[in-house]
Write a protein that holds these residues in place. Structure first.
Motif, mmCIF file in Angstrom:
data_model
loop_
_atom_site.group_PDB
_atom_site.id
_atom_site.type_symbol
_atom_site.label_atom_id
_atom_site.label_comp_id
_atom_site.label_asym_id
_atom_site.label_seq_id
_atom_site.Cartn_x
_atom_site.Cartn_y
_atom_site.Cartn_z
ATOM 1 N N SER A 191 0.826 -1.214 0.000
ATOM 2 C CA SER A 191 0.000 0.000 0.000
ATOM 3 C C SER A 191 0.857 1.259 0.000
ATOM 4 O O SER A 191 2.022 1.243 0.393
ATOM 5 N N SER A 201 -8.533 1.025 -11.043
ATOM 6 C CA SER A 201 -8.561 0.118 -9.899
ATOM 7 C C SER A 201 -9.108 -1.229 -10.332
ATOM 8 O O SER A 201 -10.023 -1.295 -11.148
ATOM 9 N N GLN A 202 -8.560 -2.290 -9.761
ATOM 10 C CA GLN A 202 -9.084 -3.630 -10.024
ATOM 11 C C GLN A 202 -10.181 -3.986 -9.033
ATOM 12 O O GLN A 202 -10.760 -5.063 -9.093
ATOM 13 N N ASP A 203 -10.499 -3.079 -8.117
ATOM 14 C CA ASP A 203 -11.525 -3.292 -7.102
ATOM 15 C C ASP A 203 -12.337 -2.006 -6.964
ATOM 16 O O ASP A 203 -12.235 -1.118 -7.803
ATOM 17 N N ASP A 204 -13.116 -1.893 -5.911
ATOM 18 C CA ASP A 204 -13.974 -0.725 -5.701
ATOM 19 C C ASP A 204 -13.175 0.568 -5.632
ATOM 20 O O ASP A 204 -12.017 0.572 -5.195
ATOM 21 N N VAL A 205 -13.808 1.673 -6.020
ATOM 22 C CA VAL A 205 -13.267 3.024 -5.848
ATOM 23 C C VAL A 205 -14.312 3.815 -5.082
ATOM 24 O O VAL A 205 -15.486 3.824 -5.463
ATOM 25 N N LYS A 206 -13.896 4.454 -3.996
ATOM 26 C CA LYS A 206 -14.822 5.242 -3.188
ATOM 27 C C LYS A 206 -14.265 6.646 -3.023
ATOM 28 O O LYS A 206 -13.096 6.820 -2.694
#
Length: 75
Positions: free
Chosen positions: A24, A44-49
């Motif tokens: 990270s 991103s390969q996952d969620d973006v918030k």
């Protein structure tokens, strides 16, 4: 172990941390943060918030496109 590289300013309030243990990067700023470039791309390969505890403004000088399998407004 918890190997990391940290850059901390003289106030101790602003830092950049690279951690090997969880791959990270953390940027902490106690003032205003600004990114400027000819172009910026975020992937991103996952969620973006994205969260604002106050007003959030999104502006485009040309077309603004929002795409998604489902787009919820005020949900």
């Amino acid at each position: 172990g918890d190997e990391k590289i940290e850059v901390i300013d003289k106030t101790g309030s602003n830092s950049i941390t690279l951690k090997s243990s969880d791959n990270s990067i953390t940027i902490s700023c106690h003032g205003r943060m600004k990114l400027e470039a000819v172009g910026i791309e975020i992937a991103s390969q996952d969620d973006v918030k994205i969260t604002a505890n106050s007003t959030m403004n999104i502006n485009a000088q040309a077309t603004l496109s929002i795409n998604g399998a489902i787009v919820n407004i005020n949900s």
